[in-house]
Design a protein around this motif. Structure first.
Motif, short mmCIF file in Angstrom:
data_model
loop_
_atom_site.label_atom_id
_atom_site.label_comp_id
_atom_site.label_asym_id
_atom_site.label_seq_id
_atom_site.Cartn_x
_atom_site.Cartn_y
_atom_site.Cartn_z
N UNK A 1 3.48 -23.14 -14.64
CA UNK A 1 3.90 -23.64 -13.33
C UNK A 1 3.22 -22.78 -12.26
N UNK A 2 2.28 -23.38 -11.55
CA UNK A 2 1.46 -22.64 -10.59
C UNK A 2 1.90 -22.95 -9.16
N UNK A 3 2.13 -21.89 -8.40
CA UNK A 3 2.50 -22.02 -6.99
C UNK A 3 1.29 -21.68 -6.14
N UNK A 4 0.63 -22.66 -5.53
CA UNK A 4 -0.57 -22.37 -4.73
C UNK A 4 -0.30 -21.44 -3.54
N UNK A 5 0.92 -21.42 -3.04
CA UNK A 5 1.22 -20.58 -1.88
C UNK A 5 1.22 -19.10 -2.23
N UNK A 6 1.63 -18.77 -3.44
CA UNK A 6 1.71 -17.36 -3.84
C UNK A 6 0.59 -16.97 -4.81
N UNK A 7 -0.06 -17.95 -5.44
CA UNK A 7 -1.07 -17.65 -6.45
C UNK A 7 -0.48 -17.20 -7.76
N UNK A 8 0.83 -17.38 -7.95
CA UNK A 8 1.52 -16.94 -9.17
C UNK A 8 1.69 -18.13 -10.11
N UNK A 9 1.44 -17.88 -11.39
CA UNK A 9 1.73 -18.87 -12.41
C UNK A 9 2.85 -18.33 -13.29
N UNK A 10 3.84 -19.18 -13.56
CA UNK A 10 5.02 -18.77 -14.32
C UNK A 10 5.10 -19.57 -15.61
N UNK A 11 5.24 -18.87 -16.72
CA UNK A 11 5.41 -19.51 -18.02
C UNK A 11 6.69 -19.00 -18.65
N UNK A 12 7.74 -19.81 -18.54
CA UNK A 12 9.03 -19.47 -19.13
C UNK A 12 9.52 -18.08 -18.72
N UNK A 13 9.41 -17.78 -17.43
CA UNK A 13 9.90 -16.51 -16.91
C UNK A 13 8.90 -15.39 -16.89
N UNK A 14 7.73 -15.59 -17.49
CA UNK A 14 6.67 -14.59 -17.44
C UNK A 14 5.69 -14.99 -16.34
N UNK A 15 5.58 -14.15 -15.32
CA UNK A 15 4.76 -14.49 -14.16
C UNK A 15 3.52 -13.60 -14.11
#
Length: 453
Positions: free
Chosen positions: A187-201
């Protein structure tokens, strides 16, 4: 409100569930409360207290279950209309079970349960893909010899994908590739540049410029993979599930560890095309897994399943593309998919099919083997353990390979076994490398191999 129909049969189907105290068991037990013509008659798990807590949480009253410590006690509980909670599988009353749902995920115990059920005249619905990958061919043959059904359980990806294959082939398509999404989305958030995979960011700002395939598909996929390289995307469970699908379809892995492209669902028909058409496949009729890339708030693929097919008439597929179906940019491929797997919620469909004899599942054969390739030099006397949620084994990676003369060791036959000699990094572990292999499951594997392809 539209409600479920009246009971479909006069005799209630009595289910014995092994590995009851788990997520799969809970979803099945909850669903069975909605079905008057099925009942969880016997629940088997060493953690009896855990099963009792689960039943209580699901609203079963204290007088609705009995801790059975013998076959006679289990039978008496079922006769009284109660649930028999059993800590030792030796105490299952097979005379009081119409269908076994095997969900332990443990190779020795689960295989023994399945064999005992079939030898006692009880149909088997196999949820434990680990057992299926090693012994499914032999167990299926054993069931047919006895006039019984042995079926992979709906709700997990292998059975769901087989149902999709039946539909796809039934309407006349040729299948190029089959697969599923990995269990956890990226799950990628373009605003923060963070991708989250089941709680691992992790920070992956490069994905912001990689949300479309662009003109160079291989380069885009490589850049996406590099951006999320710090995340563990592949799992033994994925490889095991695809190996099971191979047993029933004859599909093989394009590469032994599978491609695992980071992809969005509307790209799948382009990605799983032949290389000559700009895709990633060196061959067709393959199994694979992709890592679902999505933005916050977008619907998940939910570990669902897909089939890539060749299209036909351009006008037909332009019409279908206009209705939102996934068609490749060149119009030659389409993706047909079911974005779900509901675990035990769906398994009653297989239970009913086992009893009614309505399943169309083909006979499995050992078309491929889920094998173990060492990830480091391993010394003699190394002991292998299956551990964690994904049932993985330290020191080896799961790979899908062609069967040889029976020398390569199936991944889950390593469970509890010990190396009798040193094995170099990058090697396939063979049966000759091992001692202490589970004898019953090994015999079943060899019996399945002997049936040929």
């Amino acid at each position: 409100m539209i409600q479920s129909p009246a009971p479909r049969r006069t005799a209630v189907i009595r289910i014995a569930l092994t590995g009851a105290n788990g997520g799969y068991g809970r979803t099945l037990l909850d669903q069975l409360q909605r079905l008057p013509d099925m009942t969880a008659a016997q629940l088997v798990d060493p953690d009896v207290d855990g099963v009792v807590r689960m039943l209580t949480a699901l609203g079963v009253s204290e007088d609705g279950f009995v801790h059975a410590a013998s076959v006679a006690e289990a039978a008496a509980a079922v006769d009284a209309g109660k649930i028999a909670v059993i800590g030792d599988g030796a105490h299952i009353a097979w005379t009081h079970a119409d269908v076994l749902v095997e969900a332990t995920g443990r190779i020795e115990a689960g295989h023994a349960y399945a064999e005992a059920a079939l030898d006692s005249g009880t149909h088997v619905v196999m949820v434990s893909k680990e057992i299926e990958s090693v012994a499914g061919v032999a167990l299926s043959a054993r069931a047919r010899e006895r006039g019984l059904r042995y079926l992979p359980g709906d709700g997990d990806q292998p059975a769901n994908l087989l149902r999709l294959v039946e539909w796809v082939l039934g309407v006349g398509f040729d299948i190029v590739a089959l697969g599923k999404s990995g269990e956890y989305d990226l799950v990628f958030d373009p605003e923060t540049g963070i991708v989250n995979q089941n709680g691992v960011a992790v920070s992956a700002p490069a994905l912001a410029d990689l949300l479309s395939l662009g003109d160079d598909l291989p380069a885009t996929l490589a850049a996406r993979a590099a951006a999320v390289a710090d995340l563990k995307r592949a799992a033994a469970a994925d490889s095991c599930e695809m190996n099971v699908v191979s047993l029933y379809t004859g599909a093989v892995a394009d590469i032994e560890a599978m491609h695992y492209p980071v992809a969005r669902p509307d790209e799948l028909a382009d990605i799983y095309a032949e290389r000559a058409d700009g895709g990633i496949l060196a061959s067709t009729g393959v199994i694979d897994v992709f890592s679902m890339l999505r933005l916050p708030g977008e619907a998940s693929f939910a570990g669902g399943v897909f089939a890539i097919v060749r299209t036909g008439d351009d006008v037909t597929w332009d019409i279908l593309r206009g209705k939102g179906h996934v068609v490749s940019r060149n119009g030659r491929y389409a993706c047909i998919y079911w974005p779900y797997h509901f675990m035990g919620v769906e398994t009653p469909l297989t239970v009913a099919a086992a009893v009614d004899g309505t399943a169309a599942t083909p006979e499995p054969r050992q078309h491929t083997v889920l094998a173990a390739r060492t990830t480091a030099d391993l010394a003699a006397d190394t002991v292998f353990r299956v551990e964690g949620h994904h049932h993985e084994i330290s020191g080896v990676a799961p790979v899908i390979v062609a069967p040889d003369a029976g020398e390569v060791a199936p991944y889950y036959l390593l469970s509890g076994a010990r190396l009798r000699r040193d094995v170099a990094a990058g090697s396939l572990v063979t049966l000759a490398d091992l001692e202490g292999v589970p004898t019953g499951a090994l015999a079943a594997y060899r019996a399945g191999l002997a049936l040929g392809h």
